[in-house]
Design a protein around this motif. Sequence first.
Motif, PDB file in Angstrom:
ATOM      1  N   GLU A 112     -60.928  42.216  20.018  1.00 36.91           N
ATOM      2  CA  GLU A 112     -60.351  42.843  18.832  1.00 36.91           C
ATOM      3  C   GLU A 112     -59.012  43.464  19.206  1.00 36.91           C
ATOM      4  OE1 GLU A 112     -61.369  46.050  15.303  1.00 36.91           O
ATOM      5  OE2 GLU A 112     -62.883  45.617  16.818  1.00 36.91           O
ATOM      6  N   PHE A 113     -57.940  42.867  18.655  1.00 35.24           N
ATOM      7  CA  PHE A 113     -56.591  43.338  18.929  1.00 35.24           C
ATOM      8  C   PHE A 113     -56.175  44.371  17.896  1.00 35.24           C
ATOM      9  CE2 PHE A 113     -56.687  39.308  21.090  1.00 35.24           C
ATOM     10  CZ  PHE A 113     -55.867  39.497  22.207  1.00 35.24           C
ATOM     11  N   GLY A 114     -55.677  45.498  18.364  1.00 33.83           N
ATOM     12  CA  GLY A 114     -55.073  46.505  17.501  1.00 33.83           C
ATOM     13  C   GLY A 114     -53.562  46.377  17.607  1.00 33.83           C
ATOM     14  N   LYS A 115     -52.872  47.481  17.435  1.00 35.70           N
ATOM     15  CA  LYS A 115     -51.405  47.480  17.516  1.00 35.70           C
ATOM     16  C   LYS A 115     -50.936  47.203  18.945  1.00 35.70           C
ATOM     17  CE  LYS A 115     -47.439  50.499  16.974  1.00 35.70           C
ATOM     18  NZ  LYS A 115     -47.022  51.880  16.819  1.00 35.70           N
ATOM     19  N   SER A 173     -48.588  36.745  15.558  1.00 30.34           N
ATOM     20  CA  SER A 173     -48.909  38.013  16.198  1.00 30.34           C
ATOM     21  C   SER A 173     -50.423  38.176  16.332  1.00 30.34           C
ATOM     22  CB  SER A 173     -48.343  39.169  15.369  1.00 30.34           C
ATOM     23  OG  SER A 173     -48.768  40.409  15.898  1.00 30.34           O
ATOM     24  N   LEU A 174     -50.838  38.724  17.467  1.00 27.12           N
ATOM     25  CA  LEU A 174     -52.255  39.004  17.691  1.00 27.12           C
ATOM     26  C   LEU A 174     -52.679  40.343  17.096  1.00 27.12           C
ATOM     27  CD1 LEU A 174     -52.518  37.799  21.382  1.00 27.12           C
ATOM     28  CD2 LEU A 174     -53.437  36.673  19.351  1.00 27.12           C
ATOM     29  N   ALA A 175     -51.725  41.182  16.724  1.00 19.24           N
ATOM     30  CA  ALA A 175     -52.032  42.515  16.207  1.00 19.24           C
ATOM     31  C   ALA A 175     -52.974  42.430  15.016  1.00 19.24           C
ATOM     32  CB  ALA A 175     -50.754  43.248  15.803  1.00 19.24           C
ATOM     33  N   ASN A 176     -53.992  43.282  15.045  1.00 14.87           N
ATOM     34  CA  ASN A 176     -54.966  43.397  13.952  1.00 14.87           C
ATOM     35  C   ASN A 176     -55.740  42.105  13.686  1.00 14.87           C
ATOM     36  OD1 ASN A 176     -54.232  46.149  13.454  1.00 14.87           O
ATOM     37  ND2 ASN A 176     -52.362  45.344  12.545  1.00 14.87           N
ATOM     38  N   THR A 177     -56.117  41.410  14.772  1.00  8.85           N
ATOM     39  CA  THR A 177     -56.934  40.206  14.644  1.00  8.85           C
ATOM     40  C   THR A 177     -58.170  40.324  15.540  1.00  8.85           C
ATOM     41  OG1 THR A 177     -55.756  39.018  16.409  1.00  8.85           O
ATOM     42  CG2 THR A 177     -54.961  38.708  14.143  1.00  8.85           C
ATOM     43  N   LYS A 178     -59.202  39.492  15.213  1.00  8.45           N
ATOM     44  CA  LYS A 178     -60.436  39.422  16.006  1.00  8.45           C
ATOM     45  C   LYS A 178     -60.705  37.972  16.354  1.00  8.45           C
ATOM     46  CE  LYS A 178     -63.217  43.193  14.043  1.00  8.45           C
ATOM     47  NZ  LYS A 178     -64.504  43.477  13.380  1.00  8.45           N
TER      48      LYS A 178
END
Length: 124
Positions: free
Chosen positions: A44-47, A23-28
């Motif tokens: 910067e990926f959020g939800k 998952s890309l969520a919460n990654t930079k």
Amino acid sequence: MQLTIKLLFIASFFMLQKPAPESLANTKWTGTFNVPEAMTGILEFGKDTVILYVDNDALETMLYKQSGDTLTLKKISGGSPCGEETGEYKCGIKDNRLTISLLKDECGVRANAFSAEGYKKEEK
């Protein structure tokens, strides 16, 4: 004998399945973006949103949806001429590197923004 064959078939089916993409969520991710010239930036990926930062300035904010190895992007705000159209990209993560490859996108600026070199994962 017949039960053994069924069990082998079921086991081989699961072994052939691709692992679920990370998952890309919460990654930079850091790397080069063509905006329009090549510049170092951070995704910067959020939800459900992703922000592109260059020199600590948010250049673009987009809604994103990750479905398997497909990443769909739609601009919310920012300086690009992209409008309501969505872009579809193939994404993959290997050895802490994110690759984003164009599938289809009517916004040419966004379609050309991602580098084939990929992006290095950063700690949050």
